[in-house]
Design an enzyme around this catalytic site. Structure first.
Site, PDB file in Angstrom:
ATOM      1  N   GLY A  93       0.800  -1.215   0.000  1.00 26.28           N
ATOM      2  CA  GLY A  93       0.000   0.000   0.000  1.00 26.28           C
ATOM      3  C   GLY A  93       0.829   1.260   0.000  1.00 26.28           C
ATOM      4  O   GLY A  93       0.506   2.236  -0.689  1.00 26.28           O
ATOM      5  N   ASP A 135      -7.509   0.144   5.469  1.00 26.20           N
ATOM      6  CA  ASP A 135      -7.941  -0.941   6.352  1.00 26.20           C
ATOM      7  C   ASP A 135      -6.758  -1.863   6.593  1.00 26.20           C
ATOM      8  O   ASP A 135      -6.763  -3.025   6.207  1.00 26.20           O
ATOM      9  CB  ASP A 135      -9.112  -1.690   5.695  1.00 26.20           C
ATOM     10  N   THR A 142      -3.677  -3.800   8.946  1.00 24.40           N
ATOM     11  CA  THR A 142      -3.571  -4.521  10.216  1.00 24.40           C
ATOM     12  C   THR A 142      -2.897  -3.627  11.250  1.00 24.40           C
ATOM     13  O   THR A 142      -2.449  -2.522  10.942  1.00 24.40           O
ATOM     14  CB  THR A 142      -2.748  -5.802  10.037  1.00 24.40           C
TER      15      THR A 142
END
Length: 286
Positions: A138, A155, A157
Site C-alpha cells: 500500500g 484498512d 492490520t
C-alpha cells in the site's frame, strides 16, 4: 478443542475457543489462521492478532465505508488499502455513485483464502466490474500512483509486521497527494484505551496535512480494549459538519440497508472521550 490466545498486548488479552481449525498457512508475509467459534462464527487471525469475525465484522466495515462516502456525497473514485477479506469492498460497492474501486492488498493469499473461507465478507464483491484489484504494498502504491481518489479507506492490520509502514509520516503525505480536491481519508486506528500512542502519532501526522482532521469511533466487540478509533482527514472542513438532514437524505437516497450505520450514529461517532481529546490536543467543541 483448543483455545486461540491473542498476543497483541503484553499482560492483557483475550482468547477464543477454537471449535474447528479451518485453515492455517504461513504466507509470504504473515501467519494466517481461520477457525470456527460457536459465538463469533468464523474468525481470522494474522500474526497472533484477531482481524475479523463473522459475527461483528459489519460494525467495522460499515463505519469505515459509509461515514466518508455519505459525508462526501459524490464519491466516484474510491481506493481501499488493505481489506483483503473483502468486507470494506462489499460495503463500498453498494454505493451507486461510486464508478471505480481500487483495492491494493499486499498478500494475494489472504484474498484467495478469505474468498474461500469467509465468503460472507465479500459476498461476491471481488467480481464487481468496477474493481481494480492490485497485489502491491500500500505504501508503494500511494507513493507512485498518478491517480487521484475522492475517498481513501486504509484498512490495514495493527502496525506490526505487514502493517508497519502504514502509520508512517510518509504514508499520510502520500495519501494526501493522491486525494482529489475535497477528498477524504479514513484509516483504522486501534482502540485508544490500549493504543493511545498510535492515536497521538496519527494526529501528529495529519496535523498540517489536512485542513480538517479528527477521529471517530465505533464499539466492535472483537477488538479488545474498548471502542475502535478511525482517523479522519479531509481537504474540505465542511464534510465532517454535514447536518443530520443532509446525511438522512443521502442515506435514504443510497437505498442501502445497514445493520449498524445510520445518520445519527454518523454524527455521534465524532464525539470523543475527554482523554482522547486531551491526548490529541483537540477542544471538545471542534
Amino acid at each position: 478443542m483448543n483455545d486461540y490466545q491473542e498476543t497483541l498486548y503484553d499482560g492483557y488479552g483475550q482468547r477464543f475457543r477454537m471449535d474447528t481449525l479451518l485453515h492455517e498457512v504461513r504466507t509470504g508475509h504473515q501467519h494466517l489462521v481461520i477457525f470456527e467459534n460457536a459465538r463469533m462464527g468464523r474468525v481470522m487471525a494474522l500474526d497472533g492478532v484477531i482481524q475479523t469475525t463473522e459475527a461483528d465484522e459489519f460494525i467495522y466495515h460499515e463505519m469505515l465505508a459509509h461515514v466518508p462516502i455519505i459525508a462526501h456525497g459524490n464519491a466516484q473514485r474510491v481506493l481501499i488499502i488493505g481489506g483483503g477479506d473483502g468486507g470494506i469492498l462489499r460495503e463500498v460497492r453498494r454505493h451507486h455513485t461510486v464508478e471505480s474501486i481500487t483495492l491494493v492488498g499486499i498478500d494475494r493469499t489472504v484474498v484467495d483464502i478469505c474468498k474461500e473461507f469467509l465468503p460472507n465478507h465479500s459476498c461476491g464483491a471481488f467480481d464487481d466490474p468496477r474493481l481494480n484489484l492490485l497485489i502491491d504494498d500500500g505504501m508503494n502504491f500511494v507513493t507512485h500512483t498518478t491517480e487521484t481518489f475522492d475517498v481513501i479507506i486504509s484498512d490495514f492490520t495493527d502496525p506490526v509486521g505487514a502493517g508497519e509502514g502504514l502509520l508512517s509520516e510518509n504514508f499520510y503525505q502520500a495519501c494526501r497527494r493522491c486525494l482529489s480536491d475535497g477528498g477524504i481519508l479514513v484509516t483504522q486506528n486501534g482502540t485508544p484505551f490500549m493504543q493511545l500512542n498510535d492515536v497521538q502519532t496519527t494526529a501528529s501526522r495529519m496535523d498540517g496535512l489536512f485542513c480538517d482532521w479528527h477521529f471517530y469511533t465505533a464499539a466492535v466487540p472483537t477488538y479488545i480494549g474498548g471502542s475502535m478509533t478511525f482517523a479522519w482527514g479531509s481537504t474540505d472542513g465542511s464534510y465532517r459538519k454535514q447536518s443530520l438532514d443532509v446525511l438522512r437524505q443521502r442515506f435514504a437516497g443510497s437505498g442501502i440497508v445497514t445493520r449498524y450505520y445510520n445518520p445519527e450514529i454518523h454524527i455521534g461517532a465524532f464525539a470523543l472521550p475527554q482523554y482522547v481529546l486531551q491526548a490529541v490536543n483537540k477542544p471538545s467543541n471542534d
